[in-house]
Design an enzyme around this catalytic site. Structure first.
Site, PDB file in Angstrom:
ATOM      1  N   HIS A  17      46.572  31.724  52.655  1.00 40.07           N
ATOM      2  CA  HIS A  17      45.729  31.507  51.393  1.00 40.07           C
ATOM      3  C   HIS A  17      44.759  32.580  51.543  1.00 40.07           C
ATOM      4  O   HIS A  17      44.464  33.621  50.697  1.00 40.07           O
ATOM      5  CB  HIS A  17      45.079  30.229  51.364  1.00 40.07           C
ATOM      6  N   LYS A  41      48.255  13.198  43.571  1.00 38.93           N
ATOM      7  CA  LYS A  41      48.537  13.307  44.889  1.00 38.93           C
ATOM      8  C   LYS A  41      47.532  12.846  45.724  1.00 38.93           C
ATOM      9  O   LYS A  41      46.278  12.423  45.477  1.00 38.93           O
ATOM     10  CB  LYS A  41      48.456  14.765  44.858  1.00 38.93           C
ATOM     11  N   ARG A  90      55.474  33.610  48.446  1.00 38.91           N
ATOM     12  CA  ARG A  90      55.854  33.723  49.662  1.00 38.91           C
ATOM     13  C   ARG A  90      57.428  34.269  49.760  1.00 38.91           C
ATOM     14  O   ARG A  90      57.801  35.089  50.622  1.00 38.91           O
ATOM     15  CB  ARG A  90      55.680  32.565  50.621  1.00 38.91           C
ATOM     16  N   SER A 128      50.474  24.669  53.528  1.00 42.89           N
ATOM     17  CA  SER A 128      49.603  23.569  54.286  1.00 42.89           C
ATOM     18  C   SER A 128      50.378  22.743  54.818  1.00 42.89           C
ATOM     19  O   SER A 128      49.974  21.870  55.916  1.00 42.89           O
ATOM     20  CB  SER A 128      48.670  23.175  53.082  1.00 42.89           C
TER      21      SER A 128
END
Ligand code: PNS
Length: 159
Positions: A17, A41, A90, A128
């Site tokens: 990040h 979440k 990514r 993460s």
């Protein structure tokens, strides 16, 4: 003024990040790094903790502010007068989800552009959730998050 928003869960912020934050802040006049509040979440870190960690890593970045939002990202971008949403890519595996999200966001407001930035290849495997998992299993996470965040993670998982 070209203003961009970099939204995400940041649970917690990783070097991947930070790499995107650095790239985006070089490209835009102002960058708002904003933590999404998702009622569906259950994050490991609270919203306040995630914002605090982001504030720590963005300390000294004069054109970056840290914020949070609820609801639709595009509506939030409109409120903030931002023209651009930044997302990090990514690997090809990110593409399908990101493509769907970007096109949905464009359908809601065609004036807001999504800009994808390629993460440094050193971090192409990093997320993460993978950092959380390795930390939970007692593995090494140095070089993936800052030392302060590493300590916070260990403390959180020992609670
Ligand atoms: O770091 P993440 O979890 O990949 O970030 C995903 C995020 C927060 C950018 C995305 O879930 C989002 O934009 N949420 C806000 C709700 C919204 O606008 N949904 C419609 C977009 S398709």
């Amino acid at each position: 003024m070209r203003k961009a928003i970099y939204p995400g869960s940041f649970d917690p912020v990783t070097y991947g990040h930070i790499d995107i934050i650095e790239r985006a802040r070089r490209t835009f006049d102002h960058l708002i790094v904003s933590v999404a509040v998702n009622p569906h979440k259950t994050p490991l870190f609270t919203l306040a903790e995630r914002m605090e960690m982001l504030q720590e890593v963005c300390c000294g970045m004069d054109n970056v502010t840290v914020d949070s939002f609820t609801g639709l990202l595009v509506r939030y971008a409109e409120q903030k007068d931002a023209q651009v949403i930044i997302r990090g890519l990514r690997a090809v595996s990110d593409f399908e989800y990101e493509f769907q999200m970007a096109l949905m966001n464009r359908t809601i407001d065609p004036a807001i552009e999504t800009v994808f930035m390629m993460t440094n290849s050193d971090y192409s495997f990093l997320s993460s959730s993978i950092v959380q998992e390795v930390a939970r299993l007692g593995g090494p996470i140095q070089g993936l998050v800052t030392p302060t965040i590493e300590r916070r993670l260990r403390e959180k998982l020992n609670q």
